[in-house]
Design a protein around this motif. Structure first.
Motif, PDB file in Angstrom:
ATOM      1  N   ASN A 114       0.827  -1.210   0.000  1.00  0.00           N
ATOM      2  CA  ASN A 114       0.000   0.000   0.000  1.00  0.00           C
ATOM      3  C   ASN A 114       0.863   1.263   0.000  1.00  0.00           C
ATOM      4  O   ASN A 114       2.060   1.213   0.316  1.00  0.00           O
ATOM      5  CB  ASN A 114      -0.921   0.017   1.215  1.00  0.00           C
ATOM      6  CG  ASN A 114      -1.853  -1.178   1.248  1.00  0.00           C
ATOM      7  OD1 ASN A 114      -2.491  -1.506   0.248  1.00  0.00           O
ATOM      8  ND2 ASN A 114      -1.933  -1.842   2.395  1.00  0.00           N
ATOM      9  N   THR A 127       2.115   4.951   1.352  1.00  0.00           N
ATOM     10  CA  THR A 127       2.384   5.575   2.646  1.00  0.00           C
ATOM     11  C   THR A 127       2.249   7.092   2.493  1.00  0.00           C
ATOM     12  O   THR A 127       2.739   7.666   1.514  1.00  0.00           O
ATOM     13  CB  THR A 127       3.801   5.235   3.139  1.00  0.00           C
ATOM     14  OG1 THR A 127       3.918   3.822   3.307  1.00  0.00           O
ATOM     15  CG2 THR A 127       4.093   5.918   4.467  1.00  0.00           C
ATOM     16  N   ASN A 131       4.799   4.908  -2.749  1.00  0.00           N
ATOM     17  CA  ASN A 131       5.024   3.496  -2.443  1.00  0.00           C
ATOM     18  C   ASN A 131       6.455   3.330  -1.927  1.00  0.00           C
ATOM     19  O   ASN A 131       7.401   3.771  -2.570  1.00  0.00           O
ATOM     20  CB  ASN A 131       4.802   2.675  -3.718  1.00  0.00           C
ATOM     21  CG  ASN A 131       4.726   1.191  -3.455  1.00  0.00           C
ATOM     22  OD1 ASN A 131       5.112   0.400  -4.299  1.00  0.00           O
ATOM     23  ND2 ASN A 131       4.230   0.773  -2.309  1.00  0.00           N
TER      24      ASN A 131
END
Length: 263
Positions: A104, A106, A121
């Motif tokens: 995912n 950040t 990423n």
């Protein structure tokens, strides 16, 4: 360096292992002295003969390669092997590892009401980033009115910044308690109660915050069903009807007068 054999003549330096003789005879000169090549054994015929040790090099016998420093995704590692004969060490670099990316995104920079944020990423190991993506700002999200005796304002529910601050604009209204109150027409602040009245309060009709009609607002009627003030409604309706009747009668009289004059 390894021991290669014996020689009867002193030679400075170190022998090359490739120069080793195949037999003792090859290593002896015709005069009984040893040549520069070494021999594995010497037959002594004279007790006064001096024998010299011969030393030289040979090919390394390497062990298996082993990782000395592991590689990462930003730095090469090394591996080494050791000679089983002389403990010599040989090293070589290892390839850099590929990045291992998080599943995912950040958030690198949080979004605010007035400034865009940023997300990307991340690599799980080294902090490298890819796919940097802006997070659009949505602007302030203001809640309802807040007030004190000095004035009113609104606050952003995200960052608490204040806006629309100003002084109260008081006007008298008939509240649900049957009494006249001074209420701000902007925020609904009741001077007597020192609080903003809820939207269901009759006094809210004065500032358009409640469900009252403009007519109720105009005459300050309460919303409780109390008949107080309905005489004003009756008087207004009667006045309007009387005015209408008067206009109709006056128009009819003018038409009759014009007809007579024409004759």
């Amino acid at each position: 360096m390894v021991f290669l054999g014996w020689t009867l003549s002193r030679v400075d330096g170190i022998f090359d292992h490739e120069a080793a003789p195949t037999s003792a005879d090859e290593g002896m000169a015709r005069d009984g002295a040893a040549s520069h090549a070494y021999v594995n054994s010497v037959e002594l015929v004279d007790a006064d003969v001096t024998v010299y040790a011969a030393w030289g090099y040979q090919e390394h016998v390497w062990g298996d390669w082993a990782v000395e420093t592991p590689s990462t995704c930003v730095q090469q590692g090394t591996e080494k092997r050791t000679c089983t004969t002389c403990d010599a060490v040989e090293r070589r670099p290892l390839d850099v590892l590929p990045h291992e990316w998080e599943a995912n995104f950040t958030v690198d920079k949080p979004v605010t009401c007035v400034e865009d944020g940023l997300k990307s990423n991340h690599c799980k190991h080294c902090g490298a980033t890819r796919y940097a993506t802006p997070i659009p700002s949505v602007g302030h999200v203001f809640g309802g009115w807040k007030a004190d005796a000095a004035g009113h304002w609104r606050e952003c529910t995200v960052c608490n910044v204040k806006a629309a601050a100003g002084a109260h604009e008081f006007r008298e209204v008939m509240a649900d308690d049957g009494r006249r109150h001074e209420v701000c027409s902007v925020c609904g602040y009741d001077r007597e109660k020192q609080a903003i009245l809820p939207a269901t309060d009759g006094a809210s009709a004065a500032n358009g915050r409640g469900g009252s009609s403009w007519f109720q607002t105009l005459i300050h009627l309460p919303q409780t069903g109390d008949p107080q003030g309905w005489w004003v409604v009756v008087l207004l309706v009667a006045t309007a009807l009387g005015a209408g009747i008067s206009v109709v009668a006056f128009g009819r009289m003018r038409r009759l007068a014009r007809g007579r004059h024409a004759k």
